[in-house]
Enzyme design. Structure first.
Site, PDB file in Angstrom:
ATOM      1  N   SER A 268       0.860  -1.170   0.000  1.00 38.59           N
ATOM      2  CA  SER A 268       0.000   0.000   0.000  1.00 38.59           C
ATOM      3  C   SER A 268       0.904   1.229   0.000  1.00 38.59           C
ATOM      4  CB  SER A 268      -0.862  -0.061   1.247  1.00 38.59           C
ATOM      5  OG  SER A 268      -1.746   1.005   1.258  1.00 38.59           O
ATOM      6  N   LEU A 269       0.363   2.391   0.241  1.00 41.31           N
ATOM      7  CA  LEU A 269       1.191   3.595   0.260  1.00 41.31           C
ATOM      8  C   LEU A 269       0.883   4.423   1.495  1.00 41.31           C
ATOM      9  CD1 LEU A 269       0.840   4.844  -3.424  1.00 41.31           C
ATOM     10  CD2 LEU A 269       2.956   4.116  -2.331  1.00 41.31           C
TER      11      LEU A 269
ATOM     12  N   GLU B 276       3.373  10.756 -10.290  1.00 39.95           N
ATOM     13  CA  GLU B 276       2.350  10.188 -11.173  1.00 39.95           C
ATOM     14  C   GLU B 276       0.963  10.382 -10.583  1.00 39.95           C
ATOM     15  OE1 GLU B 276       3.138   5.758 -10.973  1.00 39.95           O
ATOM     16  OE2 GLU B 276       5.173   6.512 -11.282  1.00 39.95           O
TER      17      GLU B 276
ATOM     18  N   LYS C 206      -2.416   9.574  -9.012  1.00 39.89           N
ATOM     19  CA  LYS C 206      -2.862   8.391  -8.274  1.00 39.89           C
ATOM     20  C   LYS C 206      -4.254   8.046  -8.769  1.00 39.89           C
ATOM     21  CE  LYS C 206      -3.049   6.480  -3.628  1.00 39.89           C
ATOM     22  NZ  LYS C 206      -4.366   5.853  -3.697  1.00 39.89           N
TER      23      LYS C 206
ATOM     24  N   ASP D 283      -7.752   6.453  -9.189  1.00 39.10           N
ATOM     25  CA  ASP D 283      -8.701   5.919  -8.214  1.00 39.10           C
ATOM     26  C   ASP D 283      -9.464   4.753  -8.836  1.00 39.10           C
ATOM     27  OD1 ASP D 283      -9.980   5.698  -5.856  1.00 39.10           O
ATOM     28  OD2 ASP D 283     -11.281   7.439  -6.103  1.00 39.10           O
TER      29      ASP D 283
ATOM     30  N   TYR E  60       1.708   0.842 -13.586  1.00 40.40           N
ATOM     31  CA  TYR E  60       2.591   1.795 -12.902  1.00 40.40           C
ATOM     32  C   TYR E  60       3.833   1.161 -12.275  1.00 40.40           C
ATOM     33  CZ  TYR E  60      -0.556   0.422  -9.053  1.00 40.40           C
ATOM     34  OH  TYR E  60      -1.317  -0.274  -8.172  1.00 40.40           O
TER      35      TYR E  60
ATOM     36  N   LYS F 247       7.472   8.811  -6.140  1.00 44.23           N
ATOM     37  CA  LYS F 247       8.354   7.657  -5.979  1.00 44.23           C
ATOM     38  C   LYS F 247       9.800   8.068  -6.208  1.00 44.23           C
ATOM     39  CE  LYS F 247       4.806   4.594  -7.864  1.00 44.23           C
ATOM     40  NZ  LYS F 247       4.320   3.894  -9.059  1.00 44.23           N
TER      41      LYS F 247
ATOM     42  N   LYS G 139      -2.284  12.976  -0.890  1.00 45.38           N
ATOM     43  CA  LYS G 139      -3.732  12.828  -1.106  1.00 45.38           C
ATOM     44  C   LYS G 139      -4.394  14.201  -1.149  1.00 45.38           C
ATOM     45  CE  LYS G 139      -5.899   9.146  -0.636  1.00 45.38           C
ATOM     46  NZ  LYS G 139      -5.933   8.077   0.310  1.00 45.38           N
TER      47      LYS G 139
ATOM     48  N   CYS H 220     -46.910  25.471  -5.226  1.00 43.16           N
ATOM     49  CA  CYS H 220     -45.727  26.331  -5.250  1.00 43.16           C
ATOM     50  C   CYS H 220     -45.455  26.899  -3.857  1.00 43.16           C
ATOM     51  CB  CYS H 220     -45.949  27.464  -6.248  1.00 43.16           C
ATOM     52  SG  CYS H 220     -44.635  28.699  -6.205  1.00 43.16           S
TER      53      CYS H 220
ATOM     54  N   CYS I 299     -46.308  30.971  -4.367  1.00 44.82           N
ATOM     55  CA  CYS I 299     -47.633  31.530  -4.671  1.00 44.82           C
ATOM     56  C   CYS I 299     -48.758  30.515  -4.481  1.00 44.82           C
ATOM     57  CB  CYS I 299     -47.652  32.071  -6.093  1.00 44.82           C
ATOM     58  SG  CYS I 299     -47.466  30.782  -7.338  1.00 44.82           S
TER      59      CYS I 299
ATOM     60  N   CYS J 221     -44.004  25.589 -11.435  1.00 41.91           N
ATOM     61  CA  CYS J 221     -45.058  26.537 -11.098  1.00 41.91           C
ATOM     62  C   CYS J 221     -45.337  27.285 -12.393  1.00 41.91           C
ATOM     63  CB  CYS J 221     -44.589  27.505 -10.015  1.00 41.91           C
ATOM     64  SG  CYS J 221     -45.707  28.904  -9.834  1.00 41.91           S
TER      65      CYS J 221
ATOM     66  N   CYS K 169     -45.955  34.588 -10.503  1.00 44.16           N
ATOM     67  CA  CYS K 169     -45.403  34.053  -9.244  1.00 44.16           C
ATOM     68  C   CYS K 169     -44.277  34.966  -8.741  1.00 44.16           C
ATOM     69  CB  CYS K 169     -44.887  32.644  -9.487  1.00 44.16           C
ATOM     70  SG  CYS K 169     -43.919  31.999  -8.121  1.00 44.16           S
TER      71      CYS K 169
HETATM   72  S1  IVH Z   1       2.379   2.423  -6.633  1.00 48.35           S
HETATM   73  C1  IVH Z   1       4.212   0.320  -3.324  1.00 48.35           C
HETATM   74  N1  IVH Z   1       1.369   4.089  -8.360  1.00 48.35           N
HETATM   75  O1  IVH Z   1      -2.863   3.346  -4.846  1.00 48.35           O
HETATM   76  C2  IVH Z   1       3.623   1.026  -4.432  1.00 48.35           C
HETATM   77  N2  IVH Z   1      -0.095   3.014  -6.846  1.00 48.35           N
HETATM   78  O2  IVH Z   1      -2.806   3.539  -1.925  1.00 48.35           O
HETATM   79  C3  IVH Z   1       2.161   0.861  -4.482  1.00 48.35           C
HETATM   80  N3  IVH Z   1      -2.439   3.586  -7.171  1.00 48.35           N
HETATM   81  O3  IVH Z   1      -2.557  -0.058  -4.202  1.00 48.35           O
HETATM   82  C4  IVH Z   1       1.572   1.156  -5.716  1.00 48.35           C
HETATM   83  N4  IVH Z   1      -2.167   4.941  -8.846  1.00 48.35           N
HETATM   84  O4  IVH Z   1      -3.906   0.662  -6.225  1.00 48.35           O
HETATM   85  C5  IVH Z   1       1.115   3.253  -7.348  1.00 48.35           C
HETATM   86  N5  IVH Z   1       0.598   5.570  -9.972  1.00 48.35           N
HETATM   87  C6  IVH Z   1       0.356   4.734  -8.963  1.00 48.35           C
HETATM   88  C7  IVH Z   1      -0.951   4.491  -8.483  1.00 48.35           C
HETATM   89  C8  IVH Z   1      -1.123   3.630  -7.414  1.00 48.35           C
HETATM   90  C9  IVH Z   1      -3.043   4.376  -8.048  1.00 48.35           C
HETATM   91  C10 IVH Z   1      -3.140   2.825  -6.113  1.00 48.35           C
HETATM   92  C11 IVH Z   1      -2.740   1.389  -6.066  1.00 48.35           C
HETATM   93  C12 IVH Z   1      -2.220   1.160  -4.678  1.00 48.35           C
HETATM   94  C13 IVH Z   1      -2.878   2.282  -3.939  1.00 48.35           C
HETATM   95  C14 IVH Z   1      -2.101   2.641  -2.688  1.00 48.35           C
END
Ligand code: IVH
Length: 677
Positions: A88-89, A119, A121, A123, A231, A296, A320, A414, A417, A432, A437
């Site tokens: 995760s991040l 880059e 992020k 969704d 990515y 990164k 974020k 209404c 009026c 209306c 009015c």
């Molecule tokens: S890098 C260890 N790059 O964000 C690096 N993640 O909150 C983890 N995500 O699970 C992933 N855009 O689903 C990376 N350009 C991007 C991303 C990205 C979206 C998502 C991804 C990850 C989540 C982490």
């Protein structure tokens, strides 16, 4: 000592509470795809937990949500073990947190001279794609990070995921990682089709993408407009791979993977922060949703040196955007009357802070919208705010609904009026229909004097109200016969203010025809359509005399607009209003004389994205000077779409309709050819 014990005890019980809440929300989000709190609120829970664990490390347990990645895989798909876990991040919510991340990384790296890659992020939904001998072999979800679901067949239906890749030195086995998502345009079209078919609508592109990918029947996935950006390289066995992140992405791009075009490298954290802030504004121009910027470290050898903390790599961080969704209580549904008589429901909310702004009201669009979402007064609701738009209600949180809450019943009369409301067939709004009015008269006057219309400074909401109440003004044209003495009779009106109001009214007499048309408040005639009508017809008389067919023949004017405009000017009262405005000295001059037989006449243009060297209004003015028409949205009648940087959803629509598409250079060449560059 006793205090310390007590504090720790409190922390312990809060930690347990937070873990149980986070687990519950992880399940709703990752397994059921039915989140009931916003991403921002979820992040806050995790942050609070991380904060407590940092202060009381003895409370950390291996099963704490901070130590794993949410989401149990569903067995029905078959399980895929991830040989290298999907991480995760960590989050950074502002400049300070971004710099703190950078400082920590620099400390561990023993240098701050490393490049950073930014880059968007995306969704969507994280996926891992394994290739064997160049063939796409296994595709999986992130699951809990160690084990995901096998969704290979579903992923094969996504066009931007190559089934086969080739290149020299290709590792015999490797895995790429990326994000599956749905474009905003694709999402809207899909929801329109679902609405037509009477099927339930999806809440947002992310949920629809997640739902689509996790279908047990791939033919359902195939019908959904999905896309995928890669990515990262997850792992590779054999072959040779590049030594930096950006080079890896370039290599993957050459192999045929879809890499986001906005990824860039920077030298300093200061530059990176500027980008993060800039993306906060630019995000709306993209045709897919992003919820932040991933930063990164470029050098992959540093990834190894820095390693991972819990479930988060130290070599990357997610900046974020401030949350745009929150939950709050819907206190009451009110209705106001629009200038066309439409009854517009809106929600009064328990005040809630969303991304730095306190939100107390949200639009509910129309009664159909309320019925579809089934929001009821007293409900906990998810509220969303994006950019400058009016906050919206996404939907109720059903699990929090108290017993006995009543469905909303649209009003019959209404609110101003008391005239009985009508709902025309096929429409989602009630109206209306009383021309006298008072609420409508107020809205019409408010619109008439507003900035984009006649721009009469000094006649704001308050004065409009007083003028109507005291009977000095019955319709906007009465403004032009007002005298200073009449104004001076009003409460709290001094000599100077009265003079200013009269001067402002006088200045508005020279507003061009396009402004006057917009100010009239004709249904469906926004400022762009008003511009178009003014340039095409030149005078108000020509427009009043135009037949419905002549109106519909104007490029970008559709049959409904043609019909409404025609009906408006057929009406005796409208004609009387125009006459009275003219008698009051309103000149209604066409801004730029219509170039009826310029080289581009008969062709309609729409501009999307940012053009190099031109503002959009400038570019549009040049098109119109050559006789072309300009519009803001792509329809079947659009002849040419001009695309600049970050064109957004219009491009996709134009491609669907087979509209001619010109890039920046081609557009410049066209202008040059006609001497308008
Ligand atoms: S890098 C260890 N790059 O964000 C690096 N993640 O909150 C983890 N995500 O699970 C992933 N855009 O689903 C990376 N350009 C991007 C991303 C990205 C979206 C998502 C991804 C990850 C989540 C982490």
């Amino acid at each position: 000592m006793a205090d310390v014990d007590q504090e720790q005890q409190l922390a312990k019980s809060r930690v347990e509470e937070l873990r149980s809440d986070i687990n519950y929300h992880d399940y709703r989000y990752h397994v059921l795809d039915q989140p009931e709190i916003s991403d921002g609120e979820y992040d806050e829970l995790v942050r609070e937990l991380s904060g407590l664990e940092e202060r009381y490390p003895e409370l950390i347990t291996p099963d704490s949500p901070t130590q794993r990645v949410g989401g149990e895989p569903v067995a029905a798909f078959g399980i895929v073990e991830h040989p290298v876990p999907l991480l995760s991040l960590g989050n950074a919510f502002g400049e300070e947190e971004l710099r703190a991340w950078h400082k920590r990384a620099a400390g561990l790296a023993e240098t701050d001279k490393f490049d950073l890659v930014c880059e968007p992020k995306i969704d969507g939904l994280a996926v891992a794609l394994e290739y064997r001998e160049g063939q796409f072999a296994v595709g999986s979800t992130r699951g809990d990070g160690q084990r995901g679901e096998n969704i290979t067949q579903n992923l094969r239906t996504i066009k931007s995921i190559p089934h086969r890749v080739s290149g020299k030195d290709l590792p015999p086995r490797f895995e790429v990682r990326g994000e599956v998502f749905m474009t905003k345009a694709g999402f809207e079209t899909m929801n329109e089709q679902r609405a037509d078919a009477g099927e339930p609508l999806f809440a947002n592109p992310r949920n629809s993408a997640a739902g689509a990918v996790r279908q047990l029947d791939p033919s359902i996935t195939a019908q959904r407009p999905l896309d995928c950006f890669i990515y990262a390289l997850g792992w590779a066995k054999g072959g040779s791979t590049p030594a930096s992140h950006l080079k890896t992405l370039e290599w993957l791009s050459k192999l045929g993977f879809n890499i986001n075009p906005h990824i860039r490298k920077y030298k300093s954290v200061g530059q990176v922060w500027k980008q993060c802030a800039a993306w906060g504004d630019k995000r709306e121009t993209l045709d897919y949703e992003i919820d932040g910027v991933v930063v990164k470290i470029d050098d992959l050898s540093l990834h190894e040196r820095l390693g991972v903390a819990g479930r988060e790599p130290r070599w990357a961080v997610a900046f974020k955007f401030p949350p745009t969704q929150r939950t709050t209580t819907l206190l009451k549904i009110h209705e106001n009357v629009g200038r066309t008589g439409s009854i517009n429901p809106f929600a009064e909310l328990e005040p809630v802070n969303i991304g730095g702004t306190t939100v107390k009201m949200a639009t509910l669009h129309n009664e159909e919208d309320i019925r579809r979402k089934d929001v009821r007064p007293g409900d906990t609701v998810i509220v969303q705010r994006a950019g400058d738009v009016i906050p919206q209600i996404v939907g109720p949180v059903l699990s929090k609904r108290r017993k006995g809450l009543r469905r909303y019943k649209p009003r019959e009369t209404c609110p101003s009026c008391k005239t009985k409301l009508v709902r025309p067939e096929g429409e989602v709004m009630r109206y209306c229909v009383n021309p006298a009015c008072p609420a409508q008269a107020f809205r019409r006057l408010e619109h008439f004097v507003s900035r984009g219309a006649m721009d009469i400074d000094g006649v704001g909401e308050q004065l409009s109200y007083t003028l109507l109440k005291d009977g000095l003004v019955k319709n906007p044209a009465d403004l032009y016969t007002l005298t200073k003495e009449q104004l001076l009779d009003l409460e709290r009106m001094g000599e100077k203010s009265a003079q200013n109001v009269i001067a402002a009214i006088d200045a508005s007499r020279s507003r061009p025809l396009s402004r006057v048309l917009f100010a009239l408040g004709i249904r469906h005639v926004g400022s762009e359509t008003a511009d178009l009508l003014a340039t095409q017809f030149g005078t108000i008389q020509a427009l009043m005399d135009a037949s419905e067919e002549e109106l519909a023949a104007v490029p970008t004017i559709g049959p409904i607009v043609a019909q409404t405009v025609h009906a408006y000017f057929e009406d005796k009262q409208s004609r009387a209003l125009v006459k009275k405005l003219q008698a009051g000295g309103v000149q209604m001059k066409a801004a730029a004389p219509a170039t009826r037989d310029g080289p581009l006449s008969g062709q309609s243009f729409v501009i999307s994205g940012t053009l190099a060297g031109f503002s959009r209004p400038e570019a549009e003015a040049r098109i119109r000077s050559l006789g072309g028409a300009t519009g803001s949205s792509v329809t079947k009648k659009t002849d040419v779409l001009v695309v600049g940087e970050s064109p957004g959803s219009k491009l996709e629509k134009a491609q669907r309709y087979g509209t001619t598409i010109l890039n920046n250079d081609e557009f410049m060449a066209l202008l040059r050819q006609h001497g308008a560059a």
